[in-house]
Scaffold this active site. Structure first.
Site, short mmCIF file in Angstrom:
data_model
loop_
_atom_site.label_atom_id
_atom_site.label_comp_id
_atom_site.label_asym_id
_atom_site.label_seq_id
_atom_site.Cartn_x
_atom_site.Cartn_y
_atom_site.Cartn_z
N HIS A 1 0.79 -1.26 0.00
CA HIS A 1 -0.14 -0.02 -0.02
C HIS A 1 0.74 1.20 -0.04
CE1 HIS A 1 -3.52 -2.36 0.58
NE2 HIS A 1 -3.31 -2.73 1.88
N ASP B 1 -2.86 -10.68 -2.20
CA ASP B 1 -3.33 -10.23 -0.84
C ASP B 1 -4.86 -9.80 -1.27
OD1 ASP B 1 -2.09 -8.90 1.65
OD2 ASP B 1 -3.87 -7.76 0.91
N HIS C 1 -6.22 -7.39 -0.38
CA HIS C 1 -6.45 -5.84 -0.50
C HIS C 1 -5.85 -5.40 -1.74
CE1 HIS C 1 -6.66 -6.34 3.96
NE2 HIS C 1 -7.83 -5.73 3.62
N ASP D 1 -4.68 -12.80 3.52
CA ASP D 1 -5.97 -12.42 4.04
C ASP D 1 -7.09 -12.52 3.38
OD1 ASP D 1 -4.65 -10.61 2.46
OD2 ASP D 1 -4.64 -8.81 3.78
ZN LIG Z 1 -4.12 -7.00 2.92
#
Ligand SMILES: [Zn+2]
Length: 341
Positions: free
Chosen positions: A125, A162, A164, A249
Protein backbone atom coordinates in the site's frame (compact mmCIF):
# COMPACT_ATOMS: atom_id res chain seq x y z
CA UNK A 1 17.01 -26.76 -6.19
CA UNK A 2 18.01 -24.06 -3.71
CA UNK A 3 15.40 -21.87 -2.05
CA UNK A 4 16.59 -18.70 -0.33
CA UNK A 5 14.85 -17.99 2.99
CA UNK A 6 15.16 -14.36 3.93
CA UNK A 7 14.07 -13.02 7.29
CA UNK A 8 15.47 -11.02 10.23
CA UNK A 9 14.97 -11.34 14.01
CA UNK A 10 14.44 -7.57 14.23
CA UNK A 11 11.24 -7.76 12.16
CA UNK A 12 9.40 -8.01 15.51
CA UNK A 13 10.51 -4.55 16.62
CA UNK A 14 7.80 -2.42 15.04
CA UNK A 15 4.89 -3.02 17.43
CA UNK A 16 1.77 -0.84 17.55
CA UNK A 17 -0.36 -1.97 20.53
CA UNK A 18 -3.51 -3.96 19.60
CA UNK A 19 -2.71 -3.76 15.90
CA UNK A 20 -3.52 -6.68 13.56
CA UNK A 21 -0.17 -6.25 11.74
CA UNK A 22 1.80 -7.48 14.75
CA UNK A 23 5.05 -9.27 15.63
CA UNK A 24 3.12 -12.48 16.42
CA UNK A 25 2.73 -12.93 12.65
CA UNK A 26 6.49 -13.40 12.28
CA UNK A 27 6.80 -15.62 15.33
CA UNK A 28 4.07 -17.99 14.13
CA UNK A 29 5.74 -18.36 10.72
CA UNK A 30 9.24 -18.86 12.14
CA UNK A 31 7.94 -21.50 14.55
CA UNK A 32 6.13 -23.49 11.89
CA UNK A 33 9.02 -23.37 9.40
CA UNK A 34 11.42 -24.49 12.13
CA UNK A 35 9.22 -27.22 13.61
CA UNK A 36 8.46 -28.75 10.23
CA UNK A 37 12.13 -28.77 9.23
CA UNK A 38 11.47 -26.38 6.35
CA UNK A 39 13.84 -23.59 7.39
CA UNK A 40 16.65 -26.17 7.67
CA UNK A 41 16.10 -27.17 4.04
CA UNK A 42 16.33 -23.59 2.74
CA UNK A 43 19.39 -21.35 2.46
CA UNK A 44 19.09 -18.70 5.17
CA UNK A 45 19.90 -15.05 4.55
CA UNK A 46 19.86 -12.14 7.00
CA UNK A 47 19.26 -8.94 5.07
CA UNK A 48 20.78 -5.50 5.62
CA UNK A 49 18.62 -2.38 5.85
CA UNK A 50 17.79 -0.74 2.52
CA UNK A 51 19.91 2.37 1.97
CA UNK A 52 18.62 5.79 0.90
CA UNK A 53 19.80 4.94 -2.60
CA UNK A 54 17.59 1.84 -2.63
CA UNK A 55 14.55 3.62 -1.19
CA UNK A 56 14.92 6.49 -3.66
CA UNK A 57 14.45 4.05 -6.54
CA UNK A 58 10.76 4.25 -5.56
CA UNK A 59 10.16 6.87 -2.86
CA UNK A 60 10.51 10.66 -2.98
CA UNK A 61 13.31 12.58 -1.22
CA UNK A 62 10.64 14.59 0.65
CA UNK A 63 9.13 11.44 2.12
CA UNK A 64 12.52 10.17 3.33
CA UNK A 65 13.27 13.62 4.78
CA UNK A 66 9.94 13.64 6.62
CA UNK A 67 10.74 10.28 8.23
CA UNK A 68 14.32 11.30 9.04
CA UNK A 69 13.12 14.50 10.71
CA UNK A 70 10.61 12.60 12.86
CA UNK A 71 13.34 10.14 13.88
CA UNK A 72 15.76 12.91 14.77
CA UNK A 73 13.31 14.77 16.91
CA UNK A 74 12.01 11.58 18.50
CA UNK A 75 8.33 11.94 17.70
CA UNK A 76 6.07 9.61 15.78
CA UNK A 77 4.05 10.36 12.66
CA UNK A 78 0.46 9.24 12.32
CA UNK A 79 0.12 8.78 8.56
CA UNK A 80 -3.36 7.36 9.04
CA UNK A 81 -5.24 6.13 12.07
CA UNK A 82 -3.63 2.67 11.76
CA UNK A 83 -0.32 3.50 10.05
CA UNK A 84 1.89 5.07 12.69
CA UNK A 85 5.63 5.67 12.64
CA UNK A 86 7.02 4.68 16.03
CA UNK A 87 10.68 5.29 16.97
CA UNK A 88 11.72 1.78 15.83
CA UNK A 89 9.52 1.71 12.71
CA UNK A 90 11.86 3.36 10.21
CA UNK A 91 14.76 0.98 10.76
CA UNK A 92 12.44 -2.05 10.76
CA UNK A 93 10.83 -0.86 7.53
CA UNK A 94 14.28 -0.39 5.98
CA UNK A 95 15.18 -3.94 7.01
CA UNK A 96 11.92 -5.13 5.51
CA UNK A 97 12.73 -3.48 2.16
CA UNK A 98 16.23 -4.96 2.48
CA UNK A 99 14.64 -8.43 2.49
CA UNK A 100 13.47 -8.06 -1.10
CA UNK A 101 16.83 -6.69 -2.21
CA UNK A 102 18.59 -9.63 -0.57
CA UNK A 103 16.30 -12.05 -2.44
CA UNK A 104 17.07 -10.40 -5.78
CA UNK A 105 20.81 -10.66 -5.09
CA UNK A 106 20.51 -14.35 -4.14
CA UNK A 107 18.68 -15.17 -7.39
CA UNK A 108 20.65 -12.97 -9.74
CA UNK A 109 24.02 -14.07 -8.40
CA UNK A 110 23.00 -17.68 -8.92
CA UNK A 111 23.07 -18.65 -5.24
CA UNK A 112 19.41 -19.67 -5.21
CA UNK A 113 16.74 -20.69 -7.72
CA UNK A 114 13.82 -19.04 -5.93
CA UNK A 115 13.15 -17.18 -2.70
CA UNK A 116 10.78 -16.77 0.24
CA UNK A 117 10.91 -13.38 1.98
CA UNK A 118 9.28 -13.38 5.42
CA UNK A 119 9.19 -9.77 6.33
CA UNK A 120 7.27 -7.00 8.04
CA UNK A 121 6.08 -4.31 7.98
CA UNK A 122 4.47 -5.12 4.60
CA UNK A 123 4.76 -2.83 1.59
CA UNK A 124 2.14 -2.96 -1.16
CA UNK A 125 0.00 0.00 0.00
CA UNK A 126 2.96 2.39 0.41
CA UNK A 127 3.05 5.03 -2.33
CA UNK A 128 6.04 7.06 -3.47
CA UNK A 129 5.47 9.91 -1.03
CA UNK A 130 3.64 8.34 1.90
CA UNK A 131 3.02 5.39 4.17
CA UNK A 132 -0.43 3.86 4.02
CA UNK A 133 -2.37 0.77 5.13
CA UNK A 134 0.21 -0.67 7.59
CA UNK A 135 2.94 -0.17 4.91
CA UNK A 136 5.90 2.29 5.05
CA UNK A 137 8.21 1.41 2.16
CA UNK A 138 7.00 -0.49 -0.89
CA UNK A 139 9.19 -3.58 -0.49
CA UNK A 140 8.18 -5.34 -3.71
CA UNK A 141 8.47 -2.19 -5.83
CA UNK A 142 11.94 -1.47 -4.44
CA UNK A 143 13.08 -5.06 -5.12
CA UNK A 144 11.66 -4.80 -8.64
CA UNK A 145 13.48 -1.55 -9.43
CA UNK A 146 16.65 -2.95 -7.87
CA UNK A 147 16.47 -6.04 -10.14
CA UNK A 148 16.04 -3.76 -13.14
CA UNK A 149 18.68 -1.18 -12.30
CA UNK A 150 21.39 -3.42 -10.84
CA UNK A 151 20.92 -6.59 -12.90
CA UNK A 152 19.37 -5.23 -16.10
CA UNK A 153 16.17 -7.28 -15.86
CA UNK A 154 13.83 -5.83 -18.46
CA UNK A 155 10.45 -7.35 -17.65
CA UNK A 156 9.16 -8.10 -14.15
CA UNK A 157 5.68 -9.46 -13.50
CA UNK A 158 4.22 -8.76 -10.06
CA UNK A 159 1.25 -10.87 -9.01
CA UNK A 160 -0.52 -9.56 -5.89
CA UNK A 161 -2.97 -12.02 -4.32
CA UNK A 162 -3.30 -10.19 -1.00
CA UNK A 163 -7.03 -9.62 -0.46
CA UNK A 164 -6.50 -5.85 -0.60
CA UNK A 165 -5.62 -4.01 -3.79
CA UNK A 166 -1.89 -3.20 -4.01
CA UNK A 167 -2.56 0.46 -4.76
CA UNK A 168 1.00 1.58 -3.99
CA UNK A 169 2.58 -0.93 -6.34
CA UNK A 170 0.06 -0.07 -9.05
CA UNK A 171 0.71 3.64 -8.64
CA UNK A 172 4.50 3.33 -8.76
CA UNK A 173 4.45 1.37 -12.05
CA UNK A 174 1.30 2.87 -13.60
CA UNK A 175 3.04 4.46 -16.60
CA UNK A 176 5.68 1.74 -16.96
CA UNK A 177 5.67 -0.99 -19.62
CA UNK A 178 8.56 -2.91 -18.03
CA UNK A 179 6.53 -4.03 -15.02
CA UNK A 180 3.30 -6.00 -15.41
CA UNK A 181 1.19 -5.59 -12.28
CA UNK A 182 -1.62 -8.13 -11.81
CA UNK A 183 -3.86 -7.97 -8.75
CA UNK A 184 -6.73 -10.09 -7.47
CA UNK A 185 -8.52 -8.39 -4.60
CA UNK A 186 -11.85 -8.22 -2.82
CA UNK A 187 -14.02 -5.40 -4.12
CA UNK A 188 -15.37 -3.31 -2.54
CA UNK A 189 -12.77 -3.21 0.25
CA UNK A 190 -9.90 -1.02 1.48
CA UNK A 191 -8.26 0.93 -0.17
CA UNK A 192 -11.04 1.24 -2.78
CA UNK A 193 -8.81 1.30 -5.86
CA UNK A 194 -8.24 -1.49 -8.38
CA UNK A 195 -11.24 -1.21 -10.70
CA UNK A 196 -10.94 -3.29 -13.84
CA UNK A 197 -10.73 -0.16 -16.00
CA UNK A 198 -7.58 0.97 -14.19
CA UNK A 199 -5.18 -0.47 -16.78
CA UNK A 200 -2.19 1.89 -16.74
CA UNK A 201 -1.43 5.11 -18.58
CA UNK A 202 0.98 6.38 -21.22
CA UNK A 203 3.58 3.74 -22.03
CA UNK A 204 2.14 1.65 -19.21
CA UNK A 205 -1.33 1.37 -20.77
CA UNK A 206 -2.30 -2.30 -20.58
CA UNK A 207 0.43 -3.18 -18.07
CA UNK A 208 -1.85 -3.05 -15.02
CA UNK A 209 -4.40 -5.86 -14.79
CA UNK A 210 -6.97 -5.56 -12.03
CA UNK A 211 -9.32 -8.39 -11.14
CA UNK A 212 -11.72 -6.97 -8.51
CA UNK A 213 -13.62 -9.92 -7.03
CA UNK A 214 -16.86 -9.64 -5.05
CA UNK A 215 -16.76 -11.03 -1.49
CA UNK A 216 -17.46 -14.73 -1.00
CA UNK A 217 -15.49 -16.24 -3.87
CA UNK A 218 -13.07 -19.05 -3.18
CA UNK A 219 -10.85 -21.76 -4.65
CA UNK A 220 -12.84 -22.49 -7.83
CA UNK A 221 -13.13 -18.83 -8.87
CA UNK A 222 -9.48 -18.07 -8.19
CA UNK A 223 -8.36 -21.18 -10.10
CA UNK A 224 -10.45 -20.05 -13.08
CA UNK A 225 -8.94 -16.57 -12.92
CA UNK A 226 -5.41 -17.98 -12.96
CA UNK A 227 -6.17 -20.33 -15.84
CA UNK A 228 -8.08 -17.88 -18.02
CA UNK A 229 -6.40 -14.55 -17.21
CA UNK A 230 -3.08 -14.72 -15.37
CA UNK A 231 -1.54 -17.47 -17.49
CA UNK A 232 -2.46 -15.52 -20.63
CA UNK A 233 -1.00 -12.30 -19.26
CA UNK A 234 2.27 -14.13 -18.52
CA UNK A 235 2.33 -15.65 -22.02
CA UNK A 236 1.93 -12.22 -23.59
CA UNK A 237 4.37 -10.39 -21.31
CA UNK A 238 7.12 -13.07 -21.09
CA UNK A 239 8.50 -12.00 -17.68
CA UNK A 240 12.16 -12.49 -16.81
CA UNK A 241 11.36 -12.48 -13.09
CA UNK A 242 8.10 -13.07 -11.21
CA UNK A 243 7.48 -11.41 -7.84
CA UNK A 244 4.54 -12.28 -5.62
CA UNK A 245 2.83 -10.03 -3.07
CA UNK A 246 1.76 -12.96 -0.92
CA UNK A 247 -1.05 -12.02 1.44
CA UNK A 248 -3.02 -14.67 3.29
CA UNK A 249 -5.92 -12.39 4.14
CA UNK A 250 -8.05 -13.86 1.31
CA UNK A 251 -8.34 -17.02 3.45
CA UNK A 252 -11.90 -17.67 4.67
CA UNK A 253 -10.85 -17.45 8.33
CA UNK A 254 -8.99 -14.14 8.09
CA UNK A 255 -10.45 -11.45 10.38
CA UNK A 256 -9.97 -8.49 7.98
CA UNK A 257 -11.80 -9.60 4.82
CA UNK A 258 -14.53 -11.83 3.40
CA UNK A 259 -13.08 -14.00 0.66
CA UNK A 260 -13.20 -17.79 0.90
CA UNK A 261 -9.91 -19.18 -0.32
CA UNK A 262 -8.77 -22.27 1.58
CA UNK A 263 -5.14 -23.21 2.08
CA UNK A 264 -5.62 -25.90 -0.58
CA UNK A 265 -6.84 -23.12 -2.89
CA UNK A 266 -3.83 -20.98 -2.05
CA UNK A 267 -1.54 -23.94 -2.68
CA UNK A 268 -3.02 -24.32 -6.15
CA UNK A 269 -2.29 -20.65 -6.92
CA UNK A 270 1.27 -20.92 -5.58
CA UNK A 271 1.87 -24.01 -7.72
CA UNK A 272 0.56 -22.21 -10.80
CA UNK A 273 2.84 -19.23 -10.18
CA UNK A 274 5.87 -21.48 -9.72
CA UNK A 275 4.98 -23.29 -12.96
CA UNK A 276 4.71 -19.93 -14.74
CA UNK A 277 8.17 -19.03 -13.50
CA UNK A 278 9.51 -22.38 -14.72
CA UNK A 279 7.93 -21.84 -18.11
CA UNK A 280 8.88 -18.19 -18.66
CA UNK A 281 11.88 -17.27 -16.52
CA UNK A 282 13.91 -20.31 -15.56
CA UNK A 283 12.06 -20.66 -12.28
CA UNK A 284 13.00 -17.22 -10.98
CA UNK A 285 10.27 -16.33 -8.50
CA UNK A 286 10.28 -14.42 -5.22
CA UNK A 287 7.40 -14.67 -2.73
CA UNK A 288 7.23 -11.66 -0.42
CA UNK A 289 4.92 -11.58 2.57
CA UNK A 290 2.26 -8.87 2.65
CA UNK A 291 -0.90 -9.33 4.78
CA UNK A 292 -2.58 -12.23 6.58
CA UNK A 293 -3.90 -11.65 10.09
CA UNK A 294 -4.95 -15.08 11.36
CA UNK A 295 -1.54 -16.32 12.50
CA UNK A 296 -2.49 -20.02 12.24
CA UNK A 297 -3.62 -19.93 8.61
CA UNK A 298 -0.84 -17.48 7.74
CA UNK A 299 1.94 -19.71 9.11
CA UNK A 300 0.51 -22.84 7.50
CA UNK A 301 0.08 -21.04 4.17
CA UNK A 302 3.70 -19.90 4.23
CA UNK A 303 4.77 -23.45 5.09
CA UNK A 304 2.94 -24.61 1.96
CA UNK A 305 4.81 -22.03 -0.14
CA UNK A 306 8.11 -23.30 1.27
CA UNK A 307 7.16 -26.87 0.30
CA UNK A 308 6.21 -25.74 -3.20
CA UNK A 309 9.40 -23.70 -3.72
CA UNK A 310 11.46 -26.70 -2.55
CA UNK A 311 9.74 -28.85 -5.17
CA UNK A 312 7.67 -31.00 -2.76
CA UNK A 313 4.19 -32.15 -3.71
CA UNK A 314 3.21 -31.84 -0.05
CA UNK A 315 0.83 -29.28 1.34
CA UNK A 316 -1.31 -29.12 4.47
CA UNK A 317 -4.76 -27.69 5.01
CA UNK A 318 -5.98 -28.64 8.49
CA UNK A 319 -8.60 -25.87 8.38
CA UNK A 320 -10.57 -27.09 5.35
CA UNK A 321 -12.80 -25.13 3.00
CA UNK A 322 -16.16 -23.35 3.23
CA UNK A 323 -18.78 -23.18 0.51
CA UNK A 324 -17.94 -20.32 -1.80
CA UNK A 325 -19.44 -18.43 -4.74
CA UNK A 326 -18.27 -19.61 -8.13
CA UNK A 327 -20.22 -17.33 -10.53
CA UNK A 328 -17.04 -15.70 -11.84
CA UNK A 329 -17.51 -16.08 -15.60
CA UNK A 330 -18.82 -12.54 -16.21
CA UNK A 331 -15.91 -10.90 -14.44
CA UNK A 332 -13.39 -13.05 -16.30
CA UNK A 333 -14.98 -12.20 -19.64
CA UNK A 334 -14.90 -8.49 -18.84
CA UNK A 335 -11.22 -8.57 -17.85
CA UNK A 336 -10.37 -10.55 -20.99
CA UNK A 337 -12.26 -8.00 -23.08
CA UNK A 338 -10.54 -5.01 -21.48
CA UNK A 339 -7.10 -6.59 -21.93
CA UNK A 340 -7.71 -8.34 -25.24
CA UNK A 341 -6.86 -11.79 -23.85
ZN1 LIG B 1 -4.09 -7.24 2.79
Amino acid sequence: MTTAYITHPDYVHHDIPNHPERPARMKAIWKLLDEEGLSARMKAYTPSPATDEHLLMVHTPDYLAEIAQAQKEGYGIRFTVDTILLPETAITARLSAGGGICAVDALMQGEANNALVITRPPGHHAVANSAMGFCYFNNIAIATRYAQQVYGIERVMIVDYDVHHGNGTQDIFYDDNTVMFVSTHQSPLYPGTGGLNETGEGKGKGYTVNIPIPAGHGDTSYAQIYERIIWKVAEKFMPQLIMISAGFDAHWDDPLASMRLSLAGYHHLDSQLIRMAQQFCMGKIIFMLEGGYNTDTLARGIGNIAHALLGDDTYHDPFGALDARDDINNLIEKVCQVHDL
